[in-house]
Scaffold this motif. Structure first.
Motif, PDB file in Angstrom:
ATOM      1  N   ALA A   1       1.153  -1.348   0.174  1.00 36.49           N
ATOM      2  CA  ALA A   1      -0.185   0.191   0.057  1.00 36.49           C
ATOM      3  C   ALA A   1       0.907   1.370   0.299  1.00 36.49           C
ATOM      4  CB  ALA A   1      -0.707  -0.254   1.363  1.00 36.49           C
ATOM      5  N   ARG A   2       1.863   1.467  -0.442  1.00 43.37           N
ATOM      6  CA  ARG A   2       2.913   2.566  -0.533  1.00 43.37           C
ATOM      7  C   ARG A   2       3.483   2.365  -2.388  1.00 43.37           C
ATOM      8  NH1 ARG A   2       7.490   1.536   3.452  1.00 43.37           N
ATOM      9  NH2 ARG A   2       6.328  -0.941   2.928  1.00 43.37           N
ATOM     10  N   PRO A   3       2.628   2.854  -3.101  1.00 43.26           N
ATOM     11  CA  PRO A   3       3.643   2.729  -4.157  1.00 43.26           C
ATOM     12  C   PRO A   3       3.747   4.097  -4.838  1.00 43.26           C
ATOM     13  CG  PRO A   3       1.177   3.292  -4.191  1.00 43.26           C
ATOM     14  CD  PRO A   3       1.280   2.464  -2.460  1.00 43.26           C
ATOM     15  N   ALA A   4       5.221   4.115  -6.087  1.00 41.80           N
ATOM     16  CA  ALA A   4       5.732   4.624  -6.238  1.00 41.80           C
ATOM     17  C   ALA A   4       5.321   4.355  -8.324  1.00 41.80           C
ATOM     18  CB  ALA A   4       6.853   5.653  -6.564  1.00 41.80           C
ATOM     19  N   VAL A   5       5.785   5.434  -8.939  1.00 45.07           N
ATOM     20  CA  VAL A   5       5.482   4.914 -10.526  1.00 45.07           C
ATOM     21  C   VAL A   5       6.570   5.497 -11.217  1.00 45.07           C
ATOM     22  CG1 VAL A   5       4.187   6.247 -12.318  1.00 45.07           C
ATOM     23  CG2 VAL A   5       2.397   5.595 -10.313  1.00 45.07           C
ATOM     24  N   VAL A   6       6.671   4.074 -11.472  1.00 49.52           N
ATOM     25  CA  VAL A   6       7.849   4.761 -12.515  1.00 49.52           C
ATOM     26  C   VAL A   6       7.626   5.067 -14.448  1.00 49.52           C
ATOM     27  CG1 VAL A   6      10.496   3.457 -13.926  1.00 49.52           C
ATOM     28  CG2 VAL A   6       9.927   3.996 -11.302  1.00 49.52           C
ATOM     29  N   ALA A   7       7.312   6.465 -14.916  1.00 51.79           N
ATOM     30  CA  ALA A   7       6.986   7.139 -15.978  1.00 51.79           C
ATOM     31  C   ALA A   7       8.133   6.630 -16.952  1.00 51.79           C
ATOM     32  CB  ALA A   7       5.748   8.083 -15.611  1.00 51.79           C
ATOM     33  N   LEU A   8       7.024   6.125 -18.235  1.00 51.63           N
ATOM     34  CA  LEU A   8       8.042   7.269 -19.297  1.00 51.63           C
ATOM     35  C   LEU A   8       7.607   8.134 -19.629  1.00 51.63           C
ATOM     36  CD1 LEU A   8       5.347   4.769 -22.163  1.00 51.63           C
ATOM     37  CD2 LEU A   8       8.216   4.554 -21.038  1.00 51.63           C
ATOM     38  N   ARG A   9       8.944   9.016 -20.503  1.00 50.25           N
ATOM     39  CA  ARG A   9       8.966  10.744 -20.849  1.00 50.25           C
ATOM     40  C   ARG A   9       7.097  11.454 -20.936  1.00 50.25           C
ATOM     41  NH1 ARG A   9       9.515  12.455 -25.951  1.00 50.25           N
ATOM     42  NH2 ARG A   9       9.784  10.569 -27.106  1.00 50.25           N
TER      43      ARG A   9
ATOM     44  N   THR B   1      11.368  14.344 -10.842  1.00 55.10           N
ATOM     45  CA  THR B   1       9.707  13.262  -9.511  1.00 55.10           C
ATOM     46  C   THR B   1       8.895  14.193  -9.133  1.00 55.10           C
ATOM     47  OG1 THR B   1      11.643  11.907  -8.849  1.00 55.10           O
ATOM     48  CG2 THR B   1      10.012  11.978  -7.532  1.00 55.10           C
ATOM     49  N   LEU B   2       7.786  14.008  -9.091  1.00 54.12           N
ATOM     50  CA  LEU B   2       6.267  14.635  -8.497  1.00 54.12           C
ATOM     51  C   LEU B   2       5.925  14.074  -7.831  1.00 54.12           C
ATOM     52  CD1 LEU B   2       5.002  16.611 -12.077  1.00 54.12           C
ATOM     53  CD2 LEU B   2       6.845  17.048 -10.599  1.00 54.12           C
ATOM     54  N   HIS B   3       5.165  14.236  -6.702  1.00 51.73           N
ATOM     55  CA  HIS B   3       3.694  14.087  -5.871  1.00 51.73           C
ATOM     56  C   HIS B   3       2.732  14.364  -6.108  1.00 51.73           C
ATOM     57  CE1 HIS B   3       7.734  13.068  -3.765  1.00 51.73           C
ATOM     58  NE2 HIS B   3       7.037  12.501  -2.726  1.00 51.73           N
ATOM     59  N   GLY B   4       1.933  13.385  -6.346  1.00 51.43           N
ATOM     60  CA  GLY B   4       0.377  13.512  -6.637  1.00 51.43           C
ATOM     61  C   GLY B   4      -0.281  13.992  -7.839  1.00 51.43           C
ATOM     62  N   ALA B   5       1.291  13.594  -9.162  1.00 49.83           N
ATOM     63  CA  ALA B   5       1.558  13.763 -10.584  1.00 49.83           C
ATOM     64  C   ALA B   5      -0.360  14.151 -11.375  1.00 49.83           C
ATOM     65  CB  ALA B   5       2.454  13.414 -11.380  1.00 49.83           C
ATOM     66  N   GLU B   6      -0.326  15.319 -11.925  1.00 45.06           N
ATOM     67  CA  GLU B   6      -1.395  15.744 -12.666  1.00 45.06           C
ATOM     68  C   GLU B   6      -1.665  14.900 -13.739  1.00 45.06           C
ATOM     69  OE1 GLU B   6      -4.646  16.256 -13.957  1.00 45.06           O
ATOM     70  OE2 GLU B   6      -4.589  16.669 -11.756  1.00 45.06           O
ATOM     71  N   PRO B   7      -2.674  14.019 -14.287  1.00 43.36           N
ATOM     72  CA  PRO B   7      -2.185  13.902 -15.833  1.00 43.36           C
ATOM     73  C   PRO B   7      -2.725  14.495 -16.757  1.00 43.36           C
ATOM     74  CG  PRO B   7      -2.877  11.929 -14.290  1.00 43.36           C
ATOM     75  CD  PRO B   7      -3.263  13.052 -13.335  1.00 43.36           C
ATOM     76  N   SER B   8      -3.653  15.779 -16.226  1.00 39.10           N
ATOM     77  CA  SER B   8      -3.979  16.343 -17.658  1.00 39.10           C
ATOM     78  C   SER B   8      -2.751  17.744 -18.218  1.00 39.10           C
ATOM     79  CB  SER B   8      -5.377  17.695 -16.911  1.00 39.10           C
ATOM     80  OG  SER B   8      -4.779  17.917 -15.628  1.00 39.10           O
ATOM     81  N   ASP B   9      -1.725  16.960 -16.778  1.00 46.01           N
ATOM     82  CA  ASP B   9      -0.114  18.097 -17.663  1.00 46.01           C
ATOM     83  C   ASP B   9       0.407  17.099 -18.081  1.00 46.01           C
ATOM     84  OD1 ASP B   9      -1.440  20.169 -15.410  1.00 46.01           O
ATOM     85  OD2 ASP B   9       0.082  19.380 -14.213  1.00 46.01           O
ATOM     86  N   ILE B  10       0.061  15.904 -18.570  1.00 45.21           N
ATOM     87  CA  ILE B  10       1.333  15.823 -19.573  1.00 45.21           C
ATOM     88  C   ILE B  10       0.733  15.965 -21.014  1.00 45.21           C
ATOM     89  CG2 ILE B  10       1.660  13.108 -19.758  1.00 45.21           C
ATOM     90  CD1 ILE B  10       2.353  14.291 -17.147  1.00 45.21           C
ATOM     91  N   SER B  11       1.334  15.578 -21.830  1.00 48.03           N
ATOM     92  CA  SER B  11       1.103  15.825 -23.174  1.00 48.03           C
ATOM     93  C   SER B  11       1.731  14.295 -23.851  1.00 48.03           C
ATOM     94  CB  SER B  11       2.215  17.053 -23.878  1.00 48.03           C
ATOM     95  OG  SER B  11       2.758  16.971 -24.025  1.00 48.03           O
ATOM     96  N   MET B  12       2.060  12.986 -23.460  1.00 50.08           N
ATOM     97  CA  MET B  12       1.983  11.888 -24.331  1.00 50.08           C
ATOM     98  C   MET B  12       0.411  11.349 -23.907  1.00 50.08           C
ATOM     99  SD  MET B  12       4.226  11.844 -26.101  1.00 50.08           S
ATOM    100  CE  MET B  12       5.280  10.334 -26.761  1.00 50.08           C
TER     101      MET B  12
ATOM    102  N   ALA C   1      -2.176  12.057  -3.626  1.00 49.69           N
ATOM    103  CA  ALA C   1      -0.662  13.133  -3.037  1.00 49.69           C
ATOM    104  C   ALA C   1       0.386  12.820  -2.956  1.00 49.69           C
ATOM    105  CB  ALA C   1      -1.672  14.847  -2.652  1.00 49.69           C
ATOM    106  N   ALA C   2       0.748  11.944  -2.262  1.00 46.32           N
ATOM    107  CA  ALA C   2       2.253  10.877  -1.740  1.00 46.32           C
ATOM    108  C   ALA C   2       2.433  10.480  -2.251  1.00 46.32           C
ATOM    109  CB  ALA C   2       1.798  10.588  -0.500  1.00 46.32           C
ATOM    110  N   VAL C   3       1.717  10.028  -3.617  1.00 42.41           N
ATOM    111  CA  VAL C   3       2.757   9.002  -4.423  1.00 42.41           C
ATOM    112  C   VAL C   3       3.374  10.039  -5.058  1.00 42.41           C
ATOM    113  CG1 VAL C   3       2.358   7.079  -6.086  1.00 42.41           C
ATOM    114  CG2 VAL C   3       0.291   7.702  -3.853  1.00 42.41           C
ATOM    115  N   PRO C   4       4.668   9.397  -5.812  1.00 38.65           N
ATOM    116  CA  PRO C   4       5.529   9.738  -6.345  1.00 38.65           C
ATOM    117  C   PRO C   4       6.226   9.450  -7.443  1.00 38.65           C
ATOM    118  CG  PRO C   4       7.047   8.648  -4.787  1.00 38.65           C
ATOM    119  CD  PRO C   4       5.274   8.342  -4.239  1.00 38.65           C
ATOM    120  N   THR C   5       6.013  10.585  -8.726  1.00 34.69           N
ATOM    121  CA  THR C   5       5.721   9.513  -9.956  1.00 34.69           C
ATOM    122  C   THR C   5       7.550  10.177 -10.271  1.00 34.69           C
ATOM    123  OG1 THR C   5       3.585   9.392 -10.252  1.00 34.69           O
ATOM    124  CG2 THR C   5       5.127   9.828 -12.521  1.00 34.69           C
TER     125      THR C   5
END
Length: 354
Positions: free
Chosen positions: A180-188, A197-208, A230-234
């Motif tokens: 229950a303590r996730p983090a995301v490794v995201a494509l660019r 690295t962002l916490h609580g990354a907002e998907p609508s800000d992503i252009s891909m 908001a606490a999940v790092p990406t």
């Protein structure tokens, strides 16, 4: 939607294979006179005037080639396993149609749009690009059939891909049954090659669009499970490579506050396994890892991953562009749920989705 009569329809009416129809128009010596007569009779009945790519004279403006647009360096097409799968599917369709394949990198330089627009091709298949990529309007303006894998959805451009958001939700849910303590490794997130690295990354800000949809799915799963997004790092990577996954994992695991890594590709996930092995993190007891694409190597490592056939997607996109199919085949996905140690396969279950 393209409604012209296809080779497949002529083949069905004539009672022969699609390849026999192709040979009838391009290499008639390879089929019998009886087969040629049946194909020509069926073509006349259906109003079929020949393969789209066979009308290749300068008078008709045809070039007997298809353009493949990649938003990456050309080396990516040969180095990335999933790009190779996609291109192999396109090549299979080109083989069926006796058509050339032209590689067209789109690195968003000043002259890329004009170079791709003026390429001597009859249509385009695109690897996913940014939502606001001006090239999309340029290609629509050429009037040539164009299909994009993974998005974005764009007027005048056909689309093929899976429901990345639903698949991300499903694979994240599978991973967090005991963690229950996730983090995301995201494509660019865009065309820039910057890692952040962002916490609580907002998907609508992503252009891909692929990165955006997968991030939305991970967020959906976290919120439904009562976790604070908001606490999940990406961590956004610079490129899709195993070494980059290793680097990302070491950064995310250094404070020992993460027990799940939701990773947007198998290549990156394999790098996470490398980092875990090197730092003594036990999998799956201390860390759950998910990947994406279900590569052969990922299966051998026991990774839980999202399975999709990029070969089928590439082939379907190219066949539509070449006029071999009147419609895009639907793309399916499934969750391959395994117990990974990084060294051996574990139990596997499958959930099929379209």
């Amino acid at each position: 939607m393209n409604t012209r009569v296809t080779m497949a329809e002529v083949a069905a009416a004539a009672g022969v294979s699609t390849m026999s129809v192709s040979y009838t128009y391009n290499q008639p010596s390879r089929v019998s006179s009886a087969t040629r007569d049946r194909v020509h009779a069926a073509a006349t009945q259906l109003g079929y005037t020949g393969p789209n790519r066979a009308a290749r004279s300068l008078r008709n403006g045809k070039h007997n080639s298809i353009g493949v647009v990649l938003g990456e360096n050309l080396t990516y097409a040969f180095e990335d396993p999933q790009a190779r799968r996609f291109l192999t599917g396109i090549a299979d369709a080109c083989l069926e149609a006796n058509t050339a394949l032209v590689m067209l990198p789109n690195l968003h330089s000043d002259n890329d749009n004009a170079r791709i627009r003026d390429a001597q091709v009859d249509g385009y298949v695109l690897w996913t690009t940014e939502i606001d990529d001006p090239l999309l309007d340029v290609l629509v303006g050429t009037g040539r059939p164009t299909c994009i894998q993974g998005g974005p959805h764009h007027p005048g451009v056909e689309w093929i891909g899976i429901d990345d958001r639903a698949a991300a939700d499903a694979v994240a849910t599978a991973a967090m049954t005991e963690h229950a303590r996730p983090a995301v490794v995201a494509l660019r997130p865009d065309s820039r090659r910057e890692s952040t690295t962002l916490h609580g990354a907002e998907p609508s800000d992503i252009s891909m669009p692929v990165t955006r949809a997968r991030l939305e799915g991970y967020r959906d799963a976290c919120v439904r499970l009562g976790l604070d997004w908001a606490a999940v790092p990406t961590l956004f990577t610079t490129h899709n490579a195993r070494a980059e996954g290793d680097r990302a994992a070491r950064l995310l695991l250094q404070d020992d506050v993460v027990d799940t890594l939701l990773v947007m590709s198998d290549e990156l996930a394999l790098g996470v396994l490398d980092a875990a092995a090197a730092t003594g993190v036990d999998i799956p007891t201390q860390l759950a890892i998910t990947g994406w694409d279900d590569s052969t190597v990922a299966a051998s490592a026991g990774l839980t991953t999202v399975a999709q056939s990029l070969f089928d997607q590439g082939r379907s996109a190219a066949r539509w562009v070449l006029g071999l199919s009147a419609a895009i085949d639907s793309a399916a996905w499934s969750i391959e749920e395994r117990v990974s140690t990084g060294r051996r396969n574990g139990p596997q279950t499958e959930t099929n989705m379209v």
